[in-house]
Scaffold this active site. Structure first.
Site, PDB file in Angstrom:
ATOM      1  N   LYS A  86       4.972 -10.176   8.927  1.00  0.00           N
ATOM      2  CA  LYS A  86       4.394  -9.157   9.815  1.00  0.00           C
ATOM      3  C   LYS A  86       2.870  -9.274   9.839  1.00  0.00           C
ATOM      4  CE  LYS A  86       3.742  -4.786  11.391  1.00  0.00           C
ATOM      5  NZ  LYS A  86       2.903  -4.102  10.429  1.00  0.00           N
TER       6      LYS A  86
ATOM      7  N   GLY B  98      11.061  -2.865   5.499  1.00  0.00           N
ATOM      8  CA  GLY B  98      10.299  -4.128   5.456  1.00  0.00           C
ATOM      9  C   GLY B  98       9.866  -4.436   4.032  1.00  0.00           C
ATOM     10  N   HIS B  99       9.278  -3.428   3.361  1.00  0.00           N
ATOM     11  CA  HIS B  99       8.868  -3.619   1.963  1.00  0.00           C
ATOM     12  C   HIS B  99      10.088  -3.906   1.072  1.00  0.00           C
ATOM     13  CE1 HIS B  99       5.577  -0.721   3.352  1.00  0.00           C
ATOM     14  NE2 HIS B  99       4.883  -1.763   2.965  1.00  0.00           N
TER      15      HIS B  99
ATOM     16  N   GLN C 103      -2.779 -12.545   7.294  1.00  0.00           N
ATOM     17  CA  GLN C 103      -2.935 -12.285   5.859  1.00  0.00           C
ATOM     18  C   GLN C 103      -2.174 -13.332   5.037  1.00  0.00           C
ATOM     19  OE1 GLN C 103      -2.605  -8.229   4.049  1.00  0.00           O
ATOM     20  NE2 GLN C 103      -0.538  -8.892   3.571  1.00  0.00           N
TER      21      GLN C 103
ATOM     22  N   MET D 185       0.842  -1.198   0.000  1.00  0.00           N
ATOM     23  CA  MET D 185       0.000   0.000   0.000  1.00  0.00           C
ATOM     24  C   MET D 185       0.881   1.253   0.000  1.00  0.00           C
ATOM     25  SD  MET D 185      -3.407  -0.910   2.099  1.00  0.00           S
ATOM     26  CE  MET D 185      -2.759  -0.689   3.740  1.00  0.00           C
TER      27      MET D 185
ATOM     28  N   HIS E 275       9.036   1.165   3.357  1.00  0.00           N
ATOM     29  CA  HIS E 275      10.099   1.179   4.359  1.00  0.00           C
ATOM     30  C   HIS E 275      10.962  -0.067   4.146  1.00  0.00           C
ATOM     31  CE1 HIS E 275       7.623  -1.806   6.337  1.00  0.00           C
ATOM     32  NE2 HIS E 275       6.622  -0.944   6.431  1.00  0.00           N
TER      33      HIS E 275
ATOM     34  N   SER F 113       4.119   1.152   7.947  1.00  0.00           N
ATOM     35  CA  SER F 113       3.809   2.486   7.405  1.00  0.00           C
ATOM     36  C   SER F 113       3.076   3.297   8.466  1.00  0.00           C
ATOM     37  CB  SER F 113       2.937   2.360   6.155  1.00  0.00           C
ATOM     38  OG  SER F 113       3.565   1.509   5.230  1.00  0.00           O
TER      39      SER F 113
HETATM   40  P1  AMP Z   1       1.468  -2.936   3.479  1.00  0.00           P
HETATM   41  O1  AMP Z   1       2.029  -1.897   2.579  1.00  0.00           O
HETATM   42  O2  AMP Z   1       1.461  -2.557   4.919  1.00  0.00           O
HETATM   43  O3  AMP Z   1       0.143  -3.466   2.982  1.00  0.00           O
HETATM   44  O4  AMP Z   1       2.461  -4.162   3.406  1.00  0.00           O
HETATM   45  C1  AMP Z   1       2.850  -4.721   2.168  1.00  0.00           C
HETATM   46  C2  AMP Z   1       3.655  -5.962   2.442  1.00  0.00           C
HETATM   47  O5  AMP Z   1       4.805  -5.624   3.208  1.00  0.00           O
HETATM   48  C3  AMP Z   1       2.885  -7.027   3.240  1.00  0.00           C
HETATM   49  O6  AMP Z   1       3.184  -8.299   2.711  1.00  0.00           O
HETATM   50  C4  AMP Z   1       3.435  -6.852   4.622  1.00  0.00           C
HETATM   51  O7  AMP Z   1       3.377  -8.025   5.402  1.00  0.00           O
HETATM   52  C5  AMP Z   1       4.882  -6.481   4.327  1.00  0.00           C
HETATM   53  N1  AMP Z   1       5.485  -5.802   5.464  1.00  0.00           N
HETATM   54  C6  AMP Z   1       5.000  -4.735   6.128  1.00  0.00           C
HETATM   55  N2  AMP Z   1       5.808  -4.413   7.185  1.00  0.00           N
HETATM   56  C7  AMP Z   1       6.809  -5.318   7.164  1.00  0.00           C
HETATM   57  C8  AMP Z   1       7.955  -5.546   8.000  1.00  0.00           C
HETATM   58  N3  AMP Z   1       8.222  -4.778   9.049  1.00  0.00           N
HETATM   59  N4  AMP Z   1       8.774  -6.571   7.696  1.00  0.00           N
HETATM   60  C9  AMP Z   1       8.519  -7.369   6.632  1.00  0.00           C
HETATM   61  N5  AMP Z   1       7.454  -7.215   5.810  1.00  0.00           N
HETATM   62  C10 AMP Z   1       6.614  -6.204   6.070  1.00  0.00           C
END
Ligand code: AMP
Length: 286
Positions: free
Chosen positions: A149, A36-37, A153, A30, A34, A186
């Site tokens: 994380k 993680g992404h 899901q 989304m 960061h 995020s």
């Molecule tokens: P989001 O943008 O929050 O929907 O996350 C997109 C993807 O990034 C999802 O598969 C999340 O699980 C992954 N994600 C978000 N935060 C982290 C993190 N801290 N470490 C690893 N993957 C992450």
């Protein structure tokens, strides 16, 4: 790096790569990227020839009182970060193109969507499963990379792929944390002032539980871990939404901690910022 908004164009691009025999990995996000992404993109690069990162704040996975409108958006910076990781295409569609006026189909993964975040956020996982299936159809991935994380899901997507015979391999990646232990998110952007240090109660609760399990000479009841967690969150002034010990695949509650047990928690910090975290409770094998 191509920046594609059109559904037709991303389909054409993916089909072209497929015809050329190139393996495609999709990283759905989304945005507000960061580390993680970025770790998911690196994993994608390790397995595939072409990486597509979708950036789409998916309206149908947000409840009416959630933060869809205020969700942090930084498209330009995201494109720069993705390009540095060697991403080949950003797919960033408009909501009106993903969901036309007469849109009426939802994907529902029944049991796995019921507990934890599904209980707190009704309809959330239907929105997630629906958009992920649409993204798969549009981007034709051989691999799709998700973070541990969002572990509920991830379990739901794995189920979806099996149940609907999708030809995509799902790859789960470990949680990336800040140096002090806070899981990157995020939504951490919302943590101002005192809330930032308060938010450490999630990772602290998880570390405490893992240490307790590692040091215990006997079987550990899940209830013990949960009550310790409650205490740590309450002491920090967080509002616990849930703390559960569940099997990593079925997401069913466990009474005794086993090697397949995960501790998963959701906490509201400062009354508004909802954070999640999780970890396997048993020590990793040497
Ligand atoms: P989001 O943008 O929050 O929907 O996350 C997109 C993807 O990034 C999802 O598969 C999340 O699980 C992954 N994600 C978000 N935060 C982290 C993190 N801290 N470490 C690893 N993957 C992450």
């Amino acid at each position: 790096m191509k920046i594609i908004g059109s559904l037709t164009e991303i389909s054409r691009q993916a089909a072209k790569w497929q015809r050329q025999g190139l393996k495609i990995a999709l990283v759905p996000t989304m945005g507000c990227l960061h580390e993680g992404h970025l770790s998911l993109m690196r994993q994608a690069a390790a397995v595939a020839d072409r990486i597509i990162v979708s950036i789409f704040v998916n309206p149908i996975q947000f409840g009416p009182n959630e933060d869809f409108g205020s969700y942090p958006r930084q498209f330009q910076t995201d494109c720069e970060l993705a390009e540095k990781e060697g991403v080949h295409a950003i797919f960033s569609p408009e909501s009106k193109d993903m969901y036309g006026d007469s849109f009426q189909t939802k994907v529902h993964v029944a049991k796995l969507s019921e507990g934890m975040c599904g209980a707190d956020r009704p309809g959330h996982f239907d929105g997630v499963a629906t958009v992920v299936l649409k993204l798969f159809h549009l981007t034709l991935p051989d691999f799709a990379v998700f973070g541990q994380k969002d572990f509920q899901q991830l379990a739901i997507i794995r189920r979806l792929v099996i149940d609907l015979n999708l030809k995509v391999e799902i790859i789960g990646c470990p949680i990336v944390r800040e140096q002090d232990g806070l899981a990157m998110s995020s939504r951490n952007k919302y943590l101002l002032g005192e809330s930032r240090s308060q938010a450490l109660c999630l990772s602290k609760a998880i570390q405490t539980a893992r240490k307790f399990v590692a040091e215990s000479q006997q079987q550990v009841p899940a209830a013990t871990v949960i009550s310790q967690t409650r205490e740590i969150i309450a002491q920090a002034g967080g509002k616990l939404e849930y703390a559960v010990v569940v099997n990593e695949t079925t997401l069913e509650n466990e009474t005794i901690v086993t090697p397949q047990s995960m501790l998963a928690i959701a906490v509201k910090i400062g009354g508004t910022v909802r954070l999640i975290d999780n970890a396997r409770l048993f020590p990793e094998p040497e």
